[in-house]
Design an enzyme around this catalytic site. Structure first.
Site, PDB file in Angstrom:
ATOM      1  N   LYS A  13       0.883  -1.170   0.000  1.00 35.22           N
ATOM      2  CA  LYS A  13       0.000   0.000   0.000  1.00 35.22           C
ATOM      3  C   LYS A  13       0.912   1.209   0.000  1.00 35.22           C
ATOM      4  O   LYS A  13       1.414   1.636   1.041  1.00 35.22           O
ATOM      5  CB  LYS A  13      -0.919   0.003   1.216  1.00 35.22           C
ATOM      6  CG  LYS A  13      -1.905   1.160   1.199  1.00 35.22           C
ATOM      7  CD  LYS A  13      -2.834   1.111   2.386  1.00 35.22           C
ATOM      8  CE  LYS A  13      -3.971   2.102   2.241  1.00 35.22           C
ATOM      9  NZ  LYS A  13      -3.564   3.481   2.009  1.00 35.22           N
ATOM     10  N   PHE A  73      -1.540  -0.635 -10.326  1.00 35.92           N
ATOM     11  CA  PHE A  73      -2.036  -1.830  -9.642  1.00 35.92           C
ATOM     12  C   PHE A  73      -3.315  -2.410 -10.253  1.00 35.92           C
ATOM     13  O   PHE A  73      -3.739  -3.480  -9.878  1.00 35.92           O
ATOM     14  CB  PHE A  73      -2.192  -1.615  -8.138  1.00 35.92           C
ATOM     15  CG  PHE A  73      -3.044  -0.432  -7.739  1.00 35.92           C
ATOM     16  CD1 PHE A  73      -4.422  -0.472  -7.862  1.00 35.92           C
ATOM     17  CD2 PHE A  73      -2.454   0.705  -7.196  1.00 35.92           C
ATOM     18  CE1 PHE A  73      -5.202   0.605  -7.477  1.00 35.92           C
ATOM     19  CE2 PHE A  73      -3.230   1.794  -6.807  1.00 35.92           C
ATOM     20  CZ  PHE A  73      -4.607   1.740  -6.950  1.00 35.92           C
TER      21      PHE A  73
HETATM   22  P1  AMP Z   1      -7.092   4.856   2.227  1.00 36.24           P
HETATM   23  O1  AMP Z   1      -6.774   6.172   1.569  1.00 36.24           O
HETATM   24  O2  AMP Z   1      -6.348   4.628   3.499  1.00 36.24           O
HETATM   25  O3  AMP Z   1      -8.553   4.585   2.308  1.00 36.24           O
HETATM   26  O4  AMP Z   1      -6.537   3.710   1.270  1.00 36.24           O
HETATM   27  C1  AMP Z   1      -6.912   3.626  -0.047  1.00 36.24           C
HETATM   28  C2  AMP Z   1      -5.850   4.262  -0.924  1.00 36.24           C
HETATM   29  O5  AMP Z   1      -4.645   3.517  -0.893  1.00 36.24           O
HETATM   30  C3  AMP Z   1      -6.196   4.243  -2.395  1.00 36.24           C
HETATM   31  O6  AMP Z   1      -7.069   5.283  -2.729  1.00 36.24           O
HETATM   32  C4  AMP Z   1      -4.855   4.400  -3.048  1.00 36.24           C
HETATM   33  O7  AMP Z   1      -4.537   5.775  -3.162  1.00 36.24           O
HETATM   34  C5  AMP Z   1      -3.882   3.839  -2.046  1.00 36.24           C
HETATM   35  N1  AMP Z   1      -3.141   2.658  -2.500  1.00 36.24           N
HETATM   36  C6  AMP Z   1      -1.811   2.485  -2.353  1.00 36.24           C
HETATM   37  N2  AMP Z   1      -1.413   1.310  -2.836  1.00 36.24           N
HETATM   38  C7  AMP Z   1      -2.516   0.681  -3.315  1.00 36.24           C
HETATM   39  C8  AMP Z   1      -2.742  -0.574  -3.926  1.00 36.24           C
HETATM   40  N3  AMP Z   1      -1.747  -1.436  -4.148  1.00 36.24           N
HETATM   41  N4  AMP Z   1      -4.016  -0.878  -4.278  1.00 36.24           N
HETATM   42  C9  AMP Z   1      -5.034  -0.010  -4.055  1.00 36.24           C
HETATM   43  N5  AMP Z   1      -4.869   1.196  -3.486  1.00 36.24           N
HETATM   44  C10 AMP Z   1      -3.626   1.545  -3.100  1.00 36.24           C
END
Ligand code: AMP
Length: 605
Positions: A264, A354
């Site tokens: 992530k 991704f």
């Molecule tokens: P959050 O912002 O904590 O809700 O996490 C979701 C966000 O993680 C997504 O909107 C992406 O910007 C980010 N992200 C980073 N790496 C990935 C990944 N491998 N797959 C999907 N989202 C990712």
């Protein structure tokens, strides 16, 4: 062209404002939609949402209040002082203009009956919308005058109630609180027979998130038209979202016993659309961010082999000298409007695709994730700064944890666990259990410096071409009399340090790993352990990449210093055997202060 009187919209707004039931609000909207000619229904929907278009290409509304008050004074022929005072008293520009208009003596019979001036043409939705667009688009010298002139001409034809909403709209203060889902409910009832067709409309909206467009397609071509709405290059799809869990066992249970685990990355999500040489980039909130990242545009052009494609990835800031990943905040430098070229040099980025949603006319939204991954790999030519997001397949909590630790020690926030079942489609716009994020809810804080031994080096890039970009650093293990790696340090070096380091290290340079060095990393250059440097980092984490304390705290994981930095102190007073020991690092790791991370962090764009 068929149009709708703006007075009808103003009346509707007034009713909406006094309604507290969502159901009643929907019914009012249904009534309004049925009265609206299809030609202007898109404009009506935008106006009601308080915008001038879909999020990804709407001209910005929001005339400064001061300018709007000036237009009011001019249009009504009232002194500026009187207008400003009324504003001070009422605090709402809409009420100000309405009150002043109501107070105004009717100057003619027509005025008396209609509340507007003699030569007035009634305001229509089409005219108001087009005028607001012209106001929003006026730029450059003379823009202020243009805005005032347009606004004055609207006000001259407005009745008091219309003026109330017109001014709220033009200053960006029309806050009716009509949610997109309420509009979709109402569209479904008005044009598809009942609210039951909502999922079909919602899907079209997720594929083409422009409510004005959706309303128009429905009004003109009904459900048949809506079913034909497809992914279009240049129009962002509503991004899929993730649920969150903090227990790898539970994640596995949710995802059917095994899942794809992916880094992530701590950056900005991007949806990249490519059509030939044209590339568009959209943020998670569907803003068009193409101009912030000319380098990403170039990478997509060069590294996406399909003529047409829509893919998703994360843009991550890099340390320009070492190529290591930096935290999300560093990307903010790229949000500025000017000197983009300069910012591009100083704050380079990498892209980690991704997912893929569309390629050469074919929608991939309903393919299961493993197939989308396969298609993504086929379409992408990997480069230095354009690499597939790193993932593995895990079927035990241990495997997830191990990958998680690796991700964190490399600068990621955690991991994304993704379902790879046959129904693991790309779930547009929805937070669901197909993707589960696993982030830490705390981090550690490293407060003390450590003295580490230089055992290897990596060649520099960019400004550091010709010298070392980062040094491989190790702690000492007196029991085994070996040096075990804990980090790659590339920050904290002054220009002077950089110039002098190769000279300082040259006498110790050898062409293979020194037998007393234990490393899982392959350095470009190896050294006899001799030079000791003082280093501090953000925290000490577990990592499968480093050998210090390997297996001591968790099987297959060693200790790593995250975001390490040279303090500037060469510990010439220390022999390598006087460096911080493995035991000391374990102690420091255990004694680190835990810092709670916010439970629901502000969503990254
Ligand atoms: P959050 O912002 O904590 O809700 O996490 C979701 C966000 O993680 C997504 O909107 C992406 O910007 C980010 N992200 C980073 N790496 C990935 C990944 N491998 N797959 C999907 N989202 C990712």
């Amino acid at each position: 062209m068929a149009d709708l009187e703006y007075s009808l919209l103003a009346e509707f707004y007034e009713k909406i404002e006094s309604t507290s039931s969502r159901l009643a609000m929907t019914d009012l909207l249904v009534g309004l939609f049925r009265k609206t000619p299809p030609e202007v229904i898109d404009k009506l929907v935008y106006l009601t949402r308080g915008v001038l278009g879909p999020d990804y290409e709407a001209p910005e509304l929001g005339v400064a209040e001061k300018l709007a008050l000036k237009a009011v004074a001019q249009a009504l022929g009232v002194g500026q002082k009187e207008v400003d005072e009324a504003y001070k008293k009422l605090g709402d520009i809409g009420l100000v203009v309405e009150e002043l208009m109501n107070k105004r003596k009717p100057s003619s019979l027509l005025d008396f009956f209609g509340g507007a001036s003699i030569s007035s043409k009634p305001l229509t939705v089409g005219r108001v919308y087009d005028s607001l667009v012209n106001i929003a688009k006026a730029t450059g010298p003379g823009a202020q005058d243009t805005k005032i002139t347009i606004l004055v001409s609207l006000l001259k034809d407005a009745k008091p109630k219309e003026a109330r909403y017109l001014l709220r709209a033009v200053t960006g203060k029309l806050r009716l609180g009509v949610a997109d889902m309420t509009i979709i409910d109402a569209l479904s009832a008005a044009f598809a027979g009942s609210k039951a067709m909502k999922p079909v409309i919602e899907r079209a909206y997720n594929v083409h998130p422009d409510l004005g467009y959706i309303a128009k397609v429905l009004a003109e071509r009904g459900l048949e038209g809506i079913k034909e709405v497809k992914v279009t290059v240049g129009i962002p799809v509503k991004p899929m979202l993730a649920e969150r869990l903090n227990d790898p066992e539970e994640i596995l249970r949710k995802l059917g016993g095994s899942c794809l685990v992916e880094y992530k990355y701590d950056g900005e999500r991007v949806q990249a659309h490519k059509k030939g040489d044209n590339v568009y980039l959209f943020s998670r909130r569907l803003e068009n961010i193409t101009s912030h990242y000319p380098d990403v545009v170039e990478m997509v052009r060069e590294n996406v082999k399909a003529e047409e494609a829509v893919l998703e990835g994360e843009i991550v800031a890099l340390n320009p000298d070492t190529g290591e990943m930096l935290p999300f905040q560093e990307l903010m430098h790229r949000r500025r409007k000017y000197d983009v070229e300069e910012a591009m040099e100083a704050y380079p980025v990498a892209v980690f695709p991704f997912d893929i949603l569309y390629v050469n006319g074919e929608s991939l939204l309903d393919l299961p994730l493993p197939e989308r991954k396969k298609r993504l790999a086929e379409v992408i030519r990997e480069g230095d700064r354009f690499r597939l997001a790193r993932f593995t397949v895990a079927s035990s909590a241990e495997e997830i944890l191990k990958f998680f630790e690796e991700a964190v020690s490399e600068g990621c926030e955690g991991v994304m666990c993704k379902s790879q079942s046959p129904d693991s489609i790309y779930q547009m716009g929805a937070r669901g259990w197909l993707w589960v994020k696993f982030k830490r809810d705390y981090r550690y804080e490293m407060t003390d410096t450590v003295d580490l031994v230089v055992v290897g080096a990596f060649y520099g890039r960019g400004k550091r071409a010709g010298t070392y970009g980062a040094l491989l650093m190790a702690a000492y293990s007196p029991e085994e009399d070996v040096f075990k790696t804990v980090c790659k340090v590339g920050s904290g070096f002054s220009d002077e340090d950089l110039a002098q380091l190769p000279k300082l290290l040259e006498p110790y340079r050898i062409d293979h790993r020194h037998p007393r060095v234990v490393s899982r990393m392959e350095a470009d250059v190896w050294f006899v352990p001799a030079v000791v440097l003082e280093v501090i980092g953000a925290e000490i984490t577990l990592s499968p990449m480093h050998t210090c304390a390997l297996g001591r705290i968790r099987p297959e994981a060693g200790l790593a210093i995250r975001f390490p930095r040279f303090t500037g102190r060469y510990r010439v007073d220390k022999k390598p055997e006087d460096a911080t020991t493995e035991e000391e690092l374990i102690e420091i790791y255990k004694l680190q202060r835990k810092v709670a991370l916010p439970k629901a962090p502000v969503e990254a764009a």
